[in-house]
Design an enzyme around this catalytic site. Structure first.
Site, PDB file in Angstrom:
ATOM      1  N   SER A 181      44.465  38.793  41.170  1.00  0.00           N
ATOM      2  CA  SER A 181      43.295  39.472  40.942  1.00  0.00           C
ATOM      3  C   SER A 181      42.938  40.959  41.286  1.00  0.00           C
ATOM      4  O   SER A 181      43.732  41.417  42.136  1.00  0.00           O
ATOM      5  CB  SER A 181      42.399  39.208  42.295  1.00  0.00           C
TER       6      SER A 181
ATOM      7  N   HIS B 282      42.969  38.298  36.759  1.00  0.00           N
ATOM      8  CA  HIS B 282      42.385  37.784  36.557  1.00  0.00           C
ATOM      9  C   HIS B 282      41.160  39.295  37.353  1.00  0.00           C
ATOM     10  O   HIS B 282      41.146  40.363  38.105  1.00  0.00           O
ATOM     11  CB  HIS B 282      41.513  37.098  38.285  1.00  0.00           C
TER      12      HIS B 282
ATOM     13  N   ASP C   7      37.289  40.883  37.761  1.00  0.00           N
ATOM     14  CA  ASP C   7      36.210  40.539  38.213  1.00  0.00           C
ATOM     15  C   ASP C   7      35.308  41.012  37.842  1.00  0.00           C
ATOM     16  O   ASP C   7      35.341  43.021  37.892  1.00  0.00           O
ATOM     17  CB  ASP C   7      36.597  40.593  39.547  1.00  0.00           C
TER      18      ASP C   7
ATOM     19  N   MET D  21      31.440  43.113  38.739  1.00  0.00           N
ATOM     20  CA  MET D  21      30.268  42.787  39.363  1.00  0.00           C
ATOM     21  C   MET D  21      29.508  43.934  38.567  1.00  0.00           C
ATOM     22  O   MET D  21      29.738  44.984  38.406  1.00  0.00           O
ATOM     23  CB  MET D  21      31.157  43.219  40.518  1.00  0.00           C
TER      24      MET D  21
ATOM     25  N   HIS E 222      35.807  37.800  34.525  1.00  0.00           N
ATOM     26  CA  HIS E 222      34.864  36.704  35.385  1.00  0.00           C
ATOM     27  C   HIS E 222      34.189  37.641  35.730  1.00  0.00           C
ATOM     28  O   HIS E 222      33.720  38.899  35.908  1.00  0.00           O
ATOM     29  CB  HIS E 222      35.972  36.244  36.704  1.00  0.00           C
TER      30      HIS E 222
ATOM     31  N   MET F  75      31.024  38.239  36.900  1.00  0.00           N
ATOM     32  CA  MET F  75      29.619  37.719  38.392  1.00  0.00           C
ATOM     33  C   MET F  75      28.140  39.010  37.875  1.00  0.00           C
ATOM     34  O   MET F  75      28.237  39.382  38.408  1.00  0.00           O
ATOM     35  CB  MET F  75      30.036  38.176  39.640  1.00  0.00           C
TER      36      MET F  75
ATOM     37  N   MET G  10      34.505  28.955  43.222  1.00  0.00           N
ATOM     38  CA  MET G  10      34.822  29.926  44.893  1.00  0.00           C
ATOM     39  C   MET G  10      34.575  29.647  45.796  1.00  0.00           C
ATOM     40  O   MET G  10      34.376  28.042  46.219  1.00  0.00           O
ATOM     41  CB  MET G  10      33.237  31.007  44.141  1.00  0.00           C
TER      42      MET G  10
ATOM     43  N   GLY H  99      31.629  39.117  46.112  1.00  0.00           N
ATOM     44  CA  GLY H  99      31.559  40.499  45.946  1.00  0.00           C
ATOM     45  C   GLY H  99      32.168  41.542  45.726  1.00  0.00           C
ATOM     46  O   GLY H  99      32.606  42.766  45.631  1.00  0.00           O
TER      47      GLY H  99
ATOM     48  N   GLY I 137      39.280  40.192  49.970  1.00  0.00           N
ATOM     49  CA  GLY I 137      39.984  39.668  51.153  1.00  0.00           C
ATOM     50  C   GLY I 137      38.986  38.915  52.272  1.00  0.00           C
ATOM     51  O   GLY I 137      39.071  39.295  53.587  1.00  0.00           O
TER      52      GLY I 137
ATOM     53  N   ASP J  91      39.106  30.203  43.439  1.00  0.00           N
ATOM     54  CA  ASP J  91      39.139  32.352  43.771  1.00  0.00           C
ATOM     55  C   ASP J  91      38.710  32.652  45.179  1.00  0.00           C
ATOM     56  O   ASP J  91      37.735  31.827  45.610  1.00  0.00           O
ATOM     57  CB  ASP J  91      38.497  32.497  42.703  1.00  0.00           C
TER      58      ASP J  91
ATOM     59  N   SER K 124      44.648  40.253  47.464  1.00  0.00           N
ATOM     60  CA  SER K 124      45.166  40.409  48.766  1.00  0.00           C
ATOM     61  C   SER K 124      46.838  39.635  48.534  1.00  0.00           C
ATOM     62  O   SER K 124      47.966  40.295  49.344  1.00  0.00           O
ATOM     63  CB  SER K 124      45.039  41.155  49.770  1.00  0.00           C
TER      64      SER K 124
END
Length: 223
Positions: free
Chosen positions: A7, A32, A34, A36, A64, A66, A135, A140, A143, A173, A196
């Site tokens: 990610s 991956h 993300d 947002m 992805h 979101m 998920m 959002g 870690g 994920d 991470s």
């Protein structure tokens, strides 16, 4: 064979290109990515311009989204170079229409569900998507600690897909590391997103190799 997607949210943004290539050299399958919007989730990350750049690196991009109203964004991300585009069932008012449009744009179509969302929302979309994403943290932020109960949905979705004879990817994920990846695979996942645990490691290949070893232990016919 199980697929692994680091990610990008957990990368060192000062060295983003080198970070992506480091993951490719470690044996990752996808990047991956993300997206947002600060509305569907309480954070803002990358846009299509960064994806267009990332798509020029060694790893194919798994985007992805979101975001609210994902139907207004899919053409932009397809044009930017995403190979997989995943939208949230909670955000797509006409989910099947959105999934079909993603396929029309030449991408694999994915659908994601949040930890508190029942996998039943996917039942009448089976066959319309190429990937289902569970998920196991609230989206959002990177870690976060794994929500173990959410892993049960992997088995439910795997049974749903098998009952209809659909060979879709089952992605998970959130909270993937050397202690949890085996359980994810046991529950039916065949596509692991890790942040991470990969970008924060000096030896990301160790986790990737571990996941593949555990996969082969569960599926010896693929050796």
């Amino acid at each position: 064979m199980v697929k692994i997607a680091p990610s990008l949210l957990s990368a060192d943004f000062r060295e983003m290109g080198r970070e992506i290539e480091r993951m490719a050299q470690a044996g990752a399958d996808y990047l991956h990515y993300d997206v947002m919007d600060g509305t569907f989730v309480p954070n803002i990350t990358f846009g299509s311009v960064v994806l267009e750049w990332a798509a020029k690196c060694s790893l194919p991009v798994d985007a992805h989204l979101m975001v609210e109203h994902p139907e207004t964004h899919i053409e932009t991300y397809a044009a930017a170079g995403a190979k997989i585009i995943t939208v949230h069932a909670e955000a797509a008012r006409h989910l099947n229409r959105v999934l079909r449009r993603i396929r029309e744009l030449g991408c694999l179509a994915g659908v994601a569900i949040n930890p508190a969302t029942s996998p039943e929302v996917l039942r009448y979309s089976v066959g319309e998507f190429d990937l289902a994403l569970v998920m196991t943290v609230n989206p959002g932020f990177g870690g976060q600690k794994l929500i173990v109960k959410a892993l049960d949905k992997l088995s439910e979705i795997r049974n749903m897909l098998d009952a209809d004879g659909v060979d879709a990817l089952l992605q998970v994920d959130g909270g993937a590391n050397e202690k949890t990846v085996g359980l994810m695979l046991e529950k039916g996942a065949n596509f692991i997103v890790a942040g991470s645990a990969l970008f924060g490691s000096e030896n990301p290949r160790a986790l990737i190799d571990l996941a593949r070893e555990k996969w082969l232990a569960l599926h010896p016919e693929q050796k």
